[in-house]
Design an enzyme around this catalytic site. Structure first.
Site, short mmCIF file in Angstrom:
data_model
loop_
_atom_site.label_atom_id
_atom_site.label_comp_id
_atom_site.label_asym_id
_atom_site.label_seq_id
_atom_site.Cartn_x
_atom_site.Cartn_y
_atom_site.Cartn_z
N ASP A 105 0.83 -1.20 0.00
CA ASP A 105 0.00 0.00 0.00
C ASP A 105 0.87 1.26 0.00
O ASP A 105 1.46 1.61 1.01
CB ASP A 105 -0.89 -0.04 1.25
CG ASP A 105 -1.82 1.17 1.35
OD1 ASP A 105 -1.99 1.87 0.34
OD2 ASP A 105 -2.37 1.39 2.44
N ASP A 292 -1.88 5.60 -5.06
CA ASP A 292 -2.25 4.75 -3.93
C ASP A 292 -2.57 3.33 -4.42
O ASP A 292 -3.69 3.04 -4.83
CB ASP A 292 -3.46 5.37 -3.22
CG ASP A 292 -3.87 4.60 -1.98
OD1 ASP A 292 -3.24 3.57 -1.67
OD2 ASP A 292 -4.85 5.03 -1.32
#
Ligand SMILES: *[C@@H]1O[C@H](CO)[C@@H](O)[C@H](O)[C@H]1NC(C)=O
Ligand SMILES: *[C@@H]1O[C@H](CO)[C@@H](O)[C@H](O)[C@H]1NC(C)=O
Length: 408
Positions: A105, A292
């Site tokens: 992430d 992201d």
């Protein structure tokens, strides 16, 4: 030749031994993305919900009510058709002595795992091998340190912190990585069986350990990598890869467009001069974007996203899905934009995210508006990244930058 070889060998041995912090090997390596073991997929409202929650943004009312409807029915999760649906990009990470599956992430900075500190009722379907056991690996407790990623809505995770060895790609080990072992997770976290935790690769100043923030895994290794970078080459509906410490020119065409990181803490950059198909979108000329990998969808300012979908016959905003939907048979225009003056293209097919859970011929868009207009930095999730080769570079003592090219 021979002397060269000997010198080279000596250098190699020397560089292994001499690494001051005990890193095993100076390196460059590639990790293949793992196939998701998930049996059901996230609905689009829950994906939007998780993105807003993670970034501390107010949840749009339609998303709240879609979530409430879902939790009152038992059939809200849809069985994934492909082995690997596109909602998570997970890799194998060795934590202590265990091979865990972690969600990589770039939008957060904590490395947290399901652990033996959790009661059995909160570990879901995970086997013992998938639950980090600090005792068996000899992880050292960092006393006085803790972490808490719980949100206002009562969901989240929290726990204690251990120092343990963490290896990615079989070779490169951080011997004393801060590993956040969960002692509590909310229901939703427990039952999602796709990963055993998360490895956050945003910047260390966003780390959530208190009272003392700790470095991310990448921050700990970047000085030891052959090149201070990692690169994402994720793909639509097939496993992709992450390159650590090297840029693999065979995976992209042309050259990389390098652009500075424009916000501290996150991998943010400026994108300009958007076009939908062949039509330039002139109303908003610059968008601050945050890369992201931990978010599925691509968010743009509301007027932009609406302009895109209004070009598609019978596309409409569905309050039920809290998202724009369209007839699955539509052909969707590409979206292009400039990054540091170079034009890059997100293929139209990426905007076909998945079938709606109700109504066989309706699909949900991968591009969605920020309906709350609360993003100062627009979340460019996997829908944007798939098809790009994105380099996240952060030299020791230097400024971070991002490199973009079109994947081959
Ligand atoms: C972890 O994976 C490696 C292969 O990459 C394997 O050699 C090793 O035995 C695995 N360890 C455990 C504890 O399963
Ligand atoms: C142009 O941008 C403004 C401000 O963001 C917005 O209010 C308006 O709806 C936009 N118009 C179009 C056609 O996108």
């Amino acid at each position: 030749m021979l002397i060269e070889f000997i010198l080279l060998s000596l250098f190699k041995i020397f560089s292994v031994i001499a690494t001051p912090d005990g890193l095993l090997q100076k390196g460059a390596f590639t990790v293949q993305q793992q196939t998701s073991r998930r049996t059901s997929r996230w609905s689009v409202p829950s994906s939007i919900y998780r993105t807003y929650r993670k970034h501390g943004l107010e949840i749009p009312p339609d998303v709240k009510s879609a979530m409430a409807r879902q939790s009152s029915t038992t059939s809200s999760s849809v069985t994934a058709k492909s082995v690997l649906d596109d909602t998570e990009y997970v890799i194998k990470v060795k934590v202590g002595e265990q091979n865990l599956t972690l969600n990589l992430d770039t939008g957060s900075a904590d490395l947290w795992v399901f652990s033996t500190l959790l009661p059995k009722s909160l570990t879901g379907k995970r086997t013992a091998a998938q639950i980090y056991d600090p005792k068996s690996s000899g992880g050292k407790i960092m006393s006085g340190e803790s972490w808490d990623l719980s949100y206002q809505d009562g969901t989240g995770a929290k726990g204690q912190v251990y120092q343990d060895k963490v290896t990615i790609g079989d070779h490169l080990t951080v011997p004393n990585q801060a590993v956040e072992a969960a002692s509590w997770v909310s229901e939703g976290f427990a039952s999602s069986d796709d990963a055993d935790g998360l490895i956050g690769l945003a910047f260390s100043d966003q780390n959530g350990i208190l009272p003392n923030i700790q470095k991310t895994w990448f921050d700990n290794v970047r000085g030891s990598l052959a090149h201070p970078s990692f690169a994402a080459a994720i793909k639509r509906r097939q496993p992709g890869s992450y390159d650590f410490g090297h840029i693999d020119a065979s995976k992209f065409s042309g050259s990389l467009a390098w652009t500075p990181v424009v916000r501290s803490g996150y991998w943010d950059f400026d994108a300009t001069d958007f076009s939908f198909g062949n039509t330039p979108y002139k109303n908003i000329t610059r968008v601050q974007a945050s890369i992201d990998t931990g978010s599925g969808l691509w968010y743009l300012p509301r007027p932009m996203a609406e302009t895109y979908w209004k070009q598609i016959k019978d596309a409409k905003y569905s309050p039920h899905e809290a998202a724009w939907t369209f007839p699955c048979s539509s052909s969707l225009p590409d979206i292009s934009m400039k990054i540091s003056g170079k034009r890059l293209v997100v293929p139209g097919i990426n905007m076909n995210y998945q079938q709606a859970s109700v109504g066989g011929n309706t699909c949900i868009g991968g591009l969605q508006p920020d309906t709350q207009s609360s993003m100062t930095s627009y979340i460019f999730g996997d829908v944007f990244i798939k098809g790009m080769y994105v380099v996240f570079e952060h030299p020791v003592g230097g400024k971070p930058r991002l490199g973009f090219a079109q994947q081959k």
